[in-house]
Design an enzyme around this catalytic site. Structure first.
Site, PDB file in Angstrom:
ATOM      1  N   HIS A   1       0.841  -1.207   0.000  1.00  0.00           N
ATOM      2  CA  HIS A   1       0.000   0.000   0.000  1.00  0.00           C
ATOM      3  C   HIS A   1       0.874   1.254   0.000  1.00  0.00           C
ATOM      4  O   HIS A   1       0.623   2.203  -0.736  1.00  0.00           O
ATOM      5  CB  HIS A   1      -0.891   0.044   1.258  1.00  0.00           C
ATOM      6  CG  HIS A   1      -1.975  -0.998   1.290  1.00  0.00           C
ATOM      7  ND1 HIS A   1      -2.093  -1.911   2.312  1.00  0.00           N
ATOM      8  CD2 HIS A   1      -2.996  -1.258   0.438  1.00  0.00           C
ATOM      9  CE1 HIS A   1      -3.146  -2.685   2.081  1.00  0.00           C
ATOM     10  NE2 HIS A   1      -3.706  -2.319   0.952  1.00  0.00           N
TER      11      HIS A   1
ATOM     12  N   SER B   1      -2.978  -7.558   3.071  1.00  0.00           N
ATOM     13  CA  SER B   1      -3.200  -7.370   4.503  1.00  0.00           C
ATOM     14  C   SER B   1      -3.543  -8.711   5.159  1.00  0.00           C
ATOM     15  O   SER B   1      -3.094  -8.998   6.276  1.00  0.00           O
ATOM     16  CB  SER B   1      -4.356  -6.390   4.746  1.00  0.00           C
ATOM     17  OG  SER B   1      -4.058  -5.150   4.165  1.00  0.00           O
TER      18      SER B   1
ATOM     19  N   LYS C   1     -16.725  -6.298   5.890  1.00  0.00           N
ATOM     20  CA  LYS C   1     -15.583  -7.110   6.309  1.00  0.00           C
ATOM     21  C   LYS C   1     -15.387  -6.991   7.812  1.00  0.00           C
ATOM     22  O   LYS C   1     -15.618  -5.936   8.391  1.00  0.00           O
ATOM     23  CB  LYS C   1     -14.305  -6.606   5.634  1.00  0.00           C
ATOM     24  CG  LYS C   1     -14.161  -6.989   4.197  1.00  0.00           C
ATOM     25  CD  LYS C   1     -12.793  -6.537   3.703  1.00  0.00           C
ATOM     26  CE  LYS C   1     -12.695  -6.615   2.202  1.00  0.00           C
ATOM     27  NZ  LYS C   1     -11.485  -5.956   1.704  1.00  0.00           N
TER      28      LYS C   1
ATOM     29  N   ARG D   1      -2.065  -6.273  -8.394  1.00  0.00           N
ATOM     30  CA  ARG D   1      -0.979  -7.222  -8.168  1.00  0.00           C
ATOM     31  C   ARG D   1      -1.024  -8.266  -9.289  1.00  0.00           C
ATOM     32  O   ARG D   1      -0.652  -7.994 -10.394  1.00  0.00           O
ATOM     33  CB  ARG D   1      -1.111  -7.870  -6.779  1.00  0.00           C
ATOM     34  CG  ARG D   1      -0.815  -6.895  -5.651  1.00  0.00           C
ATOM     35  CD  ARG D   1      -1.291  -7.416  -4.335  1.00  0.00           C
ATOM     36  NE  ARG D   1      -2.720  -7.677  -4.385  1.00  0.00           N
ATOM     37  CZ  ARG D   1      -3.466  -8.013  -3.351  1.00  0.00           C
ATOM     38  NH1 ARG D   1      -2.933  -8.165  -2.181  1.00  0.00           N
ATOM     39  NH2 ARG D   1      -4.760  -8.210  -3.496  1.00  0.00           N
TER      40      ARG D   1
HETATM   41  O1  PNS Z   1      -8.985  -2.571  -0.042  1.00  0.00           O
HETATM   42  P1  PNS Z   1     -10.295  -3.077  -0.541  1.00  0.00           P
HETATM   43  O2  PNS Z   1     -11.078  -3.685   0.594  1.00  0.00           O
HETATM   44  O3  PNS Z   1     -10.144  -4.002  -1.700  1.00  0.00           O
HETATM   45  O4  PNS Z   1     -11.112  -1.779  -1.056  1.00  0.00           O
HETATM   46  C1  PNS Z   1     -12.396  -1.936  -1.609  1.00  0.00           C
HETATM   47  C2  PNS Z   1     -13.086  -0.551  -1.813  1.00  0.00           C
HETATM   48  C3  PNS Z   1     -13.057   0.254  -0.548  1.00  0.00           C
HETATM   49  C4  PNS Z   1     -12.365   0.185  -2.906  1.00  0.00           C
HETATM   50  C5  PNS Z   1     -14.544  -0.857  -2.276  1.00  0.00           C
HETATM   51  O5  PNS Z   1     -15.106  -1.812  -1.440  1.00  0.00           O
HETATM   52  C6  PNS Z   1     -15.438   0.386  -2.282  1.00  0.00           C
HETATM   53  O6  PNS Z   1     -15.209   1.308  -3.018  1.00  0.00           O
HETATM   54  N1  PNS Z   1     -16.487   0.358  -1.432  1.00  0.00           N
HETATM   55  C7  PNS Z   1     -17.424   1.464  -1.299  1.00  0.00           C
HETATM   56  C8  PNS Z   1     -18.795   1.134  -1.911  1.00  0.00           C
HETATM   57  C9  PNS Z   1     -18.730   1.328  -3.397  1.00  0.00           C
HETATM   58  O7  PNS Z   1     -18.697   2.434  -3.895  1.00  0.00           O
HETATM   59  N2  PNS Z   1     -18.652   0.207  -4.164  1.00  0.00           N
HETATM   60  C10 PNS Z   1     -18.463   0.281  -5.599  1.00  0.00           C
HETATM   61  C11 PNS Z   1     -19.661  -0.111  -6.358  1.00  0.00           C
HETATM   62  S1  PNS Z   1     -19.945  -1.855  -6.170  1.00  0.00           S
END
Ligand code: PNS
Length: 161
Positions: free
Chosen positions: A16, A127, A40, A89
């Protein structure tokens, strides 16, 4: 360019931090945004994750650590940003990331997703991997910044190596 690097960051890894470093060179202002409304089960609270991120990004003057809830694109728009940064990745990330990017673009076509490929040495890193290794007493020295190692070990009450 004003960009948002969103994620769970539970906890932030060297992978990150590498993306933050590289994205902060591309963007005039980079928001590192911790998701609040995650289904989560996170090890660290949002506040803990934000202060960890603040600690490890204090050398980057154009990086602002924040949090968001609700739709990412709404947060991006509200922050005056127009770019979402995501790290890629391996191929395994691609399907999920592509779906996320396309969904976000279908909600707001003015917001672009910019993928930054992970550095080779962090291709395997996540993570979850870090938490699992730390949980079983493995060495995570090369995987997370020192500050994160400390708080992670405190949380897990183990000793890594
Ligand atoms: O590090 P992560 O957990 O892979 O990040 C995921 C994240 C935060 C980018 C994603 O879950 C997100 O944007 N969530 C907010 C809700 C949203 O806007 N979802 C996109 C449409 S499905």
């Amino acid at each position: 360019m004003v960009a948002v690097y969103p994620g769970s960051f539970d906890p932030a890894t060297n992978g990150h931090l590498d993306i933050i470093k590289r994205a902060s060179k591309l963007a005039d202002k980079l928001y590192v945004a911790v998701l609040r409304n995650s289904s989560k089960n996170c090890l660290f609270s949002v506040e803990e994750r934000m202060s960890q991120l603040q600690l490890i990004t204090k050398g980057f003057p154009n990086v602002i650590v924040t949090s968001f809830s609700g739709l990412l694109v709404e947060f991006v728009k509200g922050s005056g940003a127009d770019v979402i940064i995501r790290g890629l990745r391996a191929v395994t990330d691609f399907e999920y990331e592509f779906q996320l990017a396309l969904t976000n673009r279908s909600i707001n076509p003015d917001i672009e997703t910019l993928f930054i490929s992970a550095s080779t040495k962090y291709l395997f890193l996540s993570s979850s991997v870090v938490k699992e290794i730390a949980n079983y007493g493995g060495c995570i020295d090369d995987m997370v910044p020192q500050e994160i190692k400390g708080v992670l070990m405190d949380k897990l009450r183990g000793s890594p190596c």
